[in-house]
Design an enzyme around this catalytic site. Structure first.
Site, short mmCIF file in Angstrom:
data_model
loop_
_atom_site.label_atom_id
_atom_site.label_comp_id
_atom_site.label_asym_id
_atom_site.label_seq_id
_atom_site.Cartn_x
_atom_site.Cartn_y
_atom_site.Cartn_z
CB VAL B 17 23.69 14.03 -28.50
CG1 VAL B 17 22.46 13.71 -27.64
CG2 VAL B 17 23.64 15.47 -28.98
CG HIS B 18 27.80 11.38 -24.13
ND1 HIS B 18 27.86 11.05 -22.80
CD2 HIS B 18 28.25 12.67 -24.22
CE1 HIS B 18 28.34 12.09 -22.12
NE2 HIS B 18 28.57 13.08 -22.96
#
Lengths: 138, 91
Positions: B17-18
């Site tokens: 989850v960037h």
């Protein structure tokens, strides 16, 4: 919504807008970059910032972000400061852009500007500090 | 009062989850009235703030808990699950 102007040396302003669009999946509206090159004189920068303010101002105020306090973009932009109408923050960064994007409908320009400034301050991290906290916790 | 709808989701995309997935999450969650949070390893973030979601630090194969409270909590959690399952359009 509050308008946004980025004023920075080289092409940093437009690239930061492009990068923000890449993250958000769409370009910010009412937001423009004012690139400042080595040969630009302060009067021409002043003129371009004036035009940019006219372009992005929707009546809710304009926030100007500059690359670095003390540089020409910042020095010229500061002359546009007007309480509640135009505010200026130096040291622009991606966290500031993202905070701006999610809070630009704020009622108060000054509250928005404080939030954007805080985003910058809160987002600076040093790996060795993070690791020492983790080790202390563990 | 609404009951919380809670589900555990696994991060399937290679990069975790960037920022870009965070942006997708926030954009999607703004379609719902419910309050939505994500939790991982004691960290709780507001799923409607990209600045908050970006601090989740959830790499591939970790498990994230989504919790929604409000009139459309079921739909919000379901939409969140769809995002995770779609790998946010990534590998």
């Amino acid at each position: 919504m509050v308008g946004l102007i980025l004023v920075a040396h080289g092409n940093l302003a437009n690239e930061l807008l492009n990068t923000t669009a890449m993250i958000l999946g769409e370009a910010l509206t009412s937001a423009v970059g004012v690139p400042v090159n080595a040969m630009d004189d302060p009067e021409s920068i002043t003129d371009r910032i004036e035009q940019a303010i006219e372009q992005v101002n929707t009546g809710r105020g304009v926030l100007i972000l500059t690359d670095m306090f003390g540089g020409t973009p910042s020095n010229v932009a500061l002359s546009f400061h007007q309480d509640g109408v135009v505010d200026v923050i130096s040291g622009m960064s991606l966290p500031m852009m993202l905070r701006f994007a999610e809070s630009r409908d704020a009622d108060s320009l000054s509250a928005l500007a404080q939030g954007v400034k805080n985003a910058a301050l809160e987002s600076v991290s040093l790996a060795s500090d993070l690791l020492s906290v983790k080790e202390a916790d563990g | 009062m609404y009951d919380a709808v809670i589900r555990e989701l696994r991060v399937l995309n290679k990069a975790g989850v960037h920022l870009r997935p965070a942006s997708q999450i926030v954009k999607k969650m703004h379609q719902f009235k419910s309050e939505v949070i994500l939790r991982r390893e004691g960290r709780t973030v507001n799923a409607k703030s990209i600045m908050s979601v970006s601090t989740l630090l959830a790499p591939k194969d970790t498990v994230v808990t989504v919790e929604a409270i409000g009139p459309d909590a079921e739909e919000a959690v379901s939409a969140m699950a769809d995002l995770f399952e779609s790998k946010f359009g990534e590998e």
